[in-house]
Design an enzyme around this catalytic site. Structure first.
Site: not given
Length: 587
Positions: A159, A284
């Site tokens: 990420c 996310e």
């Protein structure tokens, strides 16, 4: 000689701890703090080209946090084994290619482990401490050196949100009283469009099932909390993707929530090939809801992609994190709608950003044109939460979610999130600039940024300024070196080494303080070479920097009106936060 003995003592203690794995005695932190007081040396250039030199032996890291970081890199170099080498300040295990050193440095800076722009002298930066933090967060053996496991972790897709240690959740959340809305922007062509949307909806349900939140899908033309889109490289938010591999996606914390996915990846569903969209999206959205990264390798919020998991389930760590923010499931469920939400955002007390359905966070208008709309009423209260001059000599006044850029003949306004990027909360208490670094304070934490960095490490204030209370009101740094923090009717004076020198009342430290400032200030900024401006109740006062003497303005008054003198665009639009209500839904 006494100072030399203290230095040798601490270096010996560090050597024993590093080589023989012997814990330091409980008195060691205070001894090391004393050492940093004696030896710290820094020459910083302030916003006006002035310098404030002090003398000493050791040089701190660029963000000036090294006195909390443990071993100095020069000590580490003397204790490496024959199977290790030191390359550009990084201890490297035998067999690890030296090209990984620059990859490591870029990674540490990008994800918040070292200050931005780390091209200072190599000995200035304690890479050992940063590597230990990085290894801890990655869940691998903590050696403090660039070894094979660390090199492998560096090559693992992950990420793009920075790692914030050791905190699990954000202090800013969505309201549980109404659904969090989301919409679809540009989508990937790797999958059928309906399949993409189904995977996204399934990712939201992961959090819906275990928390007190619900979600509502809305058309992309409406005001929305979380906007989902795919893009490659520079995709409009100022935080570019890096092509296939590396960073897979990133998201913004509340109240900006948007989630962006790198379209250079090959997105898949239900297969071990490519990158699983559902799992990355669920991760996310954890950020969009206020979760930071987890050090638990089995957790969804672990920062590194671990491949397709056929029977995916949230880890207990993820569940505990989301429930600490929103409580447990109330059974409301996630819904889909093609109608505009019946609840208008401007008529609620929800702490979110304003309408931005067709705008991009990274694009901020900084000049005023005849066609620019009037500023929002909330930006026209006349009171500022913080005023800061950044390293580029631009002055910003922050008021709620808005900023005013004051270093212009006609000040412009915009959203704080647009100007400063993600990771910075909107409830800023105070801000100041030192050298190339701009500091922001919110509650019990500080954040820092440079002109080349958009990510914000989040650090407890007492790690750097021991003795400073939470929720300060204002701060400024004198051209002479000390930094003054304001809290209620008191001021805390810290020296250039960030040590508390004095706590006293505002009226006692400065000369001829106006009575309106005796009980506290709202914001303070060094306006130019000569004057410090103090803001309170829609007015500002000025004090000489060197004499610390409050002086009148040319009209003979001790203050000037903010709206009349600073933001004339707000004439006739002033409205306090409390009375703002729902006067204008477009704002």
């Amino acid at each position: 000689m006494a100072n030399s003995g203290l230095i040798l003592l601490v270096m010996f203690m560090i050597h024993v701890t590093t080589v023989h794995n012997v814990p330091l005695p409980s008195t060691a932190p205070s001894i090391i703090t004393q050492l940093s007081d004696i030896t710290t040396s820094i020459i910083e250039e302030d916003a006006f080209g002035l310098t404030t030199p002090t003398t000493g032996l050791l040089t701190p890291v660029s963000e000036n946090d090294s006195d909390d970081d443990g071993d100095d890199i020069t000590t580490i170099q003397t204790t490496t084994s024959s199977s290790q080498t030191v390359i550009s300040g990084v201890v490297v295990e035998e067999g690890v290619h030296e090209s990984n050193v620059e990859i490591l440095k870029a990674h540490l800076e990008k994800f918040g482990y070292t200050p931005p722009g780390s091209t200072f002298g190599e000995a200035n930066l304690n890479y050992t401490s940063a590597i230990l933090d990085f290894q801890e967060h990655g869940g691998i053996n903590q050696t403090g050196i660039l070894d094979a496991d660390t090199a492998e972790l560096l090559s693992t897709p992950r990420c793009g949100v920075p790692d914030v240690l050791p905190f699990v959740t954000s202090s800013i959340t969505w309201s549980r009283n109404q659904p969090v809305t989301y919409s679809f922007g540009a989508l990937t062509s790797d999958l059928n469009q309906n399949d993409v949307k189904d995977e996204i909806r399934r990712a939201f349900r992961v959090w819906d099932d275990v928390s007190g939140l619900s979600f509502r899908e809305v058309p992309d033309t409406t005001s929305v909390d979380i906007r989902i889109k795919f893009g490659s490289y520079d995709h409009g938010d100022g935080i570019s993707f890096d092509g296939r591999g590396g960073v897979l996606a990133h998201a913004f914390l509340p109240r900006n929530g948007d989630a962006h996915f790198d379209d250079s990846e090959t997105w898949t569903e239900g297969t071990r090939s490519g990158t699983n969209l559902f799992q990355v999206a669920a991760h996310e959205f954890g950020h969009s809801l206020g979760l930071y990264h987890s050090t638990v390798r089995s957790a969804l919020m672990y920062p590194y992609y671990q491949g397709y998991v056929p029977n995916f389930r949230l880890d207990n760590d993820d569940i505990a994190g989301i429930r600490s923010l929103y409580g447990s499931n109330s059974g409301s469920g996630t819904t889909t709608t093609t109608r505009r939400p019946t609840t208008t955002r401007a008529t609620t007390t929800r702490r979110t950003t304003t309408t931005r359905a067709t705008t991009t966070r990274a694009t901020t208008t900084t000049t005023t044109s005849p066609s620019r709309p009037s500023p929002p009423r909330r930006a026209c209260s006349g009171s500022f939460d913080a005023v800061v001059r950044d390293s580029s000599n631009r002055i910003y006044a922050l008021t709620g979610p808005y900023f005013w850029q004051l270093d212009q003949p006609s000040p412009s306004w915009g959203l704080v999130s647009n100007r400063f990027g993600f990771g910075l909360p909107q409830n800023i208490d105070a801000s100041f600039q030192r050298g190339v670094v701009t500091y922001f304070f919110s509650e019990c934490y500080y954040y820092y940024q440079t002109s080349t960095q958009r990510n914000f490490p989040r650090i407890p204030v007492n790690r750097k300024w021991v003795g400073l209370p939470c929720n300060i009101d204002a701060v400024y740094r004198s051209s002479r070196g000390p930094t003054y923090f304001f809290k209620d009717s008191f001021v805390y004076k810290f020296n250039s080494n960030n040590r508390l020198q004095r706590r006293t009342r505002i009226s006692s430290l400065f000369n001829d303080v106006p009575s309106a400032l005796h009980d506290g200030v709202e914001a303070v900024v060094r306006a130019d070479r000569n004057y410090i401006h103090f803001y309170r109740d829609g007015r500002y006062y000025r004090m000489t920097d060197y004499g610390r003497q409050f002086v009148n303005f040319p009209n003979g008054l001790p203050y000037s009106d903010v709206i009349e003198s600073v933001i004339p665009q707000c004439r006739g639009r002033s409205l306090s936060y409390e009375s703002e209500g729902c006067s204008n839904s477009s704002e």
